[in-house]
Each structure stands twice: as C-alpha cells, then as structure tokens.
Design an enzyme around this catalytic site. Structure first.
Site, PDB file in Angstrom:
ATOM      1  N   ASP A  19      48.761  48.027 -18.798  1.00  0.00           N
ATOM      2  CA  ASP A  19      49.952  48.809 -18.453  1.00  0.00           C
ATOM      3  C   ASP A  19      51.216  48.147 -18.995  1.00  0.00           C
ATOM      4  O   ASP A  19      51.275  46.927 -19.139  1.00  0.00           O
ATOM      5  CB  ASP A  19      50.027  48.945 -16.923  1.00  0.00           C
ATOM      6  N   HIS A  36      52.915  51.617 -27.684  1.00  0.00           N
ATOM      7  CA  HIS A  36      51.458  51.810 -27.738  1.00  0.00           C
ATOM      8  C   HIS A  36      50.858  51.108 -28.956  1.00  0.00           C
ATOM      9  O   HIS A  36      49.755  50.571 -28.886  1.00  0.00           O
ATOM     10  CB  HIS A  36      51.113  53.303 -27.753  1.00  0.00           C
ATOM     11  N   LEU A 130      29.300  40.818 -26.512  1.00  0.00           N
ATOM     12  CA  LEU A 130      30.260  41.442 -25.590  1.00  0.00           C
ATOM     13  C   LEU A 130      30.003  42.944 -25.579  1.00  0.00           C
ATOM     14  O   LEU A 130      29.857  43.561 -26.630  1.00  0.00           O
ATOM     15  CB  LEU A 130      31.695  41.191 -26.087  1.00  0.00           C
TER      16      LEU A 130
HETATM   17  C1  IPE Z   1      47.007  53.622 -15.774  1.00  0.00           C
HETATM   18  O1  IPE Z   1      48.336  53.421 -16.118  1.00  0.00           O
HETATM   19  C2  IPE Z   1      46.256  54.196 -16.945  1.00  0.00           C
HETATM   20  C3  IPE Z   1      46.102  53.324 -18.103  1.00  0.00           C
HETATM   21  C4  IPE Z   1      46.558  52.088 -18.204  1.00  0.00           C
HETATM   22  C5  IPE Z   1      45.377  53.896 -19.209  1.00  0.00           C
HETATM   23  P1  IPE Z   1      49.451  54.498 -15.790  1.00  0.00           P
HETATM   24  O2  IPE Z   1      50.752  53.894 -16.237  1.00  0.00           O
HETATM   25  O3  IPE Z   1      49.102  55.817 -16.350  1.00  0.00           O
HETATM   26  O4  IPE Z   1      49.354  54.567 -14.202  1.00  0.00           O
HETATM   27  P2  IPE Z   1      50.464  54.828 -13.094  1.00  0.00           P
HETATM   28  O5  IPE Z   1      51.076  56.169 -13.385  1.00  0.00           O
HETATM   29  O6  IPE Z   1      51.471  53.716 -13.213  1.00  0.00           O
HETATM   30  O7  IPE Z   1      49.712  54.769 -11.799  1.00  0.00           O
HETATM   31  C1  IPE Z   2      49.883  51.921 -20.586  1.00  0.00           C
HETATM   32  O1  IPE Z   2      51.252  51.799 -20.764  1.00  0.00           O
HETATM   33  C2  IPE Z   2      49.257  52.791 -21.651  1.00  0.00           C
HETATM   34  C3  IPE Z   2      48.729  54.057 -21.131  1.00  0.00           C
HETATM   35  C4  IPE Z   2      48.823  54.459 -19.913  1.00  0.00           C
HETATM   36  C5  IPE Z   2      48.060  54.930 -22.089  1.00  0.00           C
HETATM   37  P1  IPE Z   2      52.259  52.883 -20.209  1.00  0.00           P
HETATM   38  O2  IPE Z   2      52.499  53.915 -21.285  1.00  0.00           O
HETATM   39  O3  IPE Z   2      51.839  53.426 -18.896  1.00  0.00           O
HETATM   40  O4  IPE Z   2      53.564  51.994 -20.052  1.00  0.00           O
HETATM   41  P2  IPE Z   2      54.683  52.122 -18.931  1.00  0.00           P
HETATM   42  O5  IPE Z   2      54.005  52.023 -17.595  1.00  0.00           O
HETATM   43  O6  IPE Z   2      55.365  53.438 -19.144  1.00  0.00           O
HETATM   44  O7  IPE Z   2      55.586  50.943 -19.194  1.00  0.00           O
HETATM   45 MG    MG Z   3      52.201  52.799 -16.955  1.00  0.00          MG
END
Ligand code: IPE
Ligand code: IPE
Ligand code: MG
Length: 242
Positions: A19, A36, A130
């Site tokens: 995240d 990303h 792995l």
């Molecule tokens: C969880 O992260 C999903 C992934 C890392 C793929 P999100 O950023 O989507 O989750 P919430 O909205 O903070 O719970």
């Molecule tokens: C995790 O990073 C990647 C996915 C959920 C695909 P986020 O895109 O949720 O990043 P934040 O939480 O907005 O910083």
């Molecule tokens: Mg997120």
C-alpha cells in the site's frame, strides 16, 4: 493438512499488502500511475530478496475486488504494469526457480492479462525456490463464501478455498503479514489463512520498501513468540530457517 505441492519445510509464508503508491506519487507531485510504476520496481526488489530471507511462499495483494472502484485510467495502468511485469520477468522467474500463480477472479481481467498470466504459470510451474502468489481481482470474502457451501471440517474448508483460488492444495497458513503505508487493516486479504499470522505494520510507503525493510520484518517475526492458542511456543515454528 497436506502441503504436497508447496515444498517449504523450514521456510515461511509471508504476505504483503503493498500500500501507499498513490501517496508516494502525491508527495512528489506526480500522477498516481507514477506511484504504481515505482511500486512495481519495489515488488521486483522484494521478490528477488525473499528466498534469502527464508520465505518459501510470498503472497502479494496486487489488485483487490474493491479496486475496481478506481478511475478506469488508473485500473488500465495497473493491468498494463502487471502485463509488462509478467512478460518481462517470466524468464528470470524460471531461471531463479520462482513458481508464479495468480489467485482471484480472472473473468473480469483484460484478455491479454489472462493470457500472459496463464502462460507465466505454465512456464514457471515446478519452480522450487519460491512460490509467488499474486492476488488479482481478489476478495477474501468472496473466496470464503464460494468455499463455504459444502464445508464441514476446517481441513475440508481449506481444500474448497484452494479450489476457489484454482490451486491444487491448500497453501500453508500465512506466518507473517506485512502492510505498508501505515494502514492497519486487512482490506479483504487472506482472512482465513492469516488466522494466526504475525502482523507487521510499517509506515514505509510501498515504492520505498526494499530488502532492508523485508529483513527487518522477518527479523521481528522471528523474535515473536507464537503459541497458537496454547501456553508454550510451538516447537515446529515454521519461520525458523535451517
Ligand atoms: C488494499 O489497498 C489493496 C491492495 C494493496 C491491492 P487499498 O489501498 O485498496 O485498501 P484500502 O482502501 O486502504 O482499505
Ligand atoms: C496500493 O497503493 C496499490 C493498489 C491498491 C493497487 P494505493 O494506490 O492504494 O496507494 P494509496 O493508498 O492511495 O497511497
Ligand atoms: Mg491504498
């Protein structure tokens, strides 16, 4: 529970909720897609050092069912990155003994992603160093609901769940679950398998996560005392590296 196709004696199953890509980009005045891209690089770094840290199975959360709520441009960019990774890295996975699998729904993914995923799974099958499980269009609740109908024992249920993921055997339970970017929740990831997982929450944003952070999490995991509901630490701690 049999773990015949997993081959991880003495190694751990680590799971990561990757995240913070958006916040990483925002802090630099960049579009979220740049976050990303940086996240994809962090992912490659972590995959490379995971076996050296005693990890035998690594399950990463790449795209949740709820991530469909995001703007179409962002979703398309995420799938493009995934496809690029799979095309570019499959040879290296084969060379490094990494077996790649995807868990989650495939029927809503772009066709090209489904194709390269299946090809990558086929080509890397048998990699013994792995097992890298990538959760895509994944919802733990959905998988549990799909498996629940005919379940009786926990063992049977785990088998149904594996079938719902399209895997031959139930994976080992998660030993260590890491979430980056300071969030402290599971967001519908591995609810069943993480029943006794050691949780590690770090403020590091995913694109900044690297080998040192993984080592720190695994070291912290090895310091923990796991009793699994009993009073003494389990003698067969999965995480001890021989
Ligand atoms: C969880 O992260 C999903 C992934 C890392 C793929 P999100 O950023 O989507 O989750 P919430 O909205 O903070 O719970
Ligand atoms: C995790 O990073 C990647 C996915 C959920 C695909 P986020 O895109 O949720 O990043 P934040 O939480 O907005 O910083
Ligand atoms: Mg997120």
């Amino acid at each position: 529970m049999t773990q015949s196709t997993w081959q991880i004696p003495g190694r751990i199953h680590a799971a990561i909720i990757m995240d913070g890509n958006g916040r990483w980009a925002q802090a630099r005045g960049l579009p979220r897609t740049a976050g990303h891209r940086a996240g994809a690089r962090a992912f490659e770094r972590v995959v490379e050092c995971a076996p050296g840290e005693g990890i035998g199975v690594l399950t990463v959360y790449a795209f949740s069912q709820d991530n469909w709520k995001r703007p179409g441009d962002e979703v398309r960019a995420l799938f493009r990155l995934m496809e690029d990774f799979l095309c570019r890295e499959v040879d290296r996975c084969v060379a490094n003994g990494i077996a790649l699998r995807a868990i989650g729904r495939r029927d809503r993914l772009p066709e090209s992603v489904v194709r390269v995923l299946a090809a990558a799974e086929e080509r890397t099958r048998g990699g013994g160093k792995l097992t890298l499980r990538i959760a895509v269009d994944y919802s733990s609740r959905d998988a549990i609901a799909a498996a629940a109908g005919v379940a009786c024992t926990q063992d049977t249920f785990s088998r149904r769940l594996a079938a719902a993921y399209g895997e031959p055997d139930p994976p080992p339970d998660v030993d260590l679950l890491i979430r980056t970017a300071g969030e402290q929740r599971l967001s519908d990831f591995l609810l069943w398998e993480a029943a006794y997982a050691e949780l590690c929450f770090t403020p590091v944003l995913w694109p900044d996560f690297g080998a040192d952070d993984l080592r720190e999490a695994v070291t912290e995991y090895r310091r923990r005392r796991r009793t699994f509901g009993g009073l003494t630490a389990s003698v067969s701690l999965p995480g001890r590296v021989a």
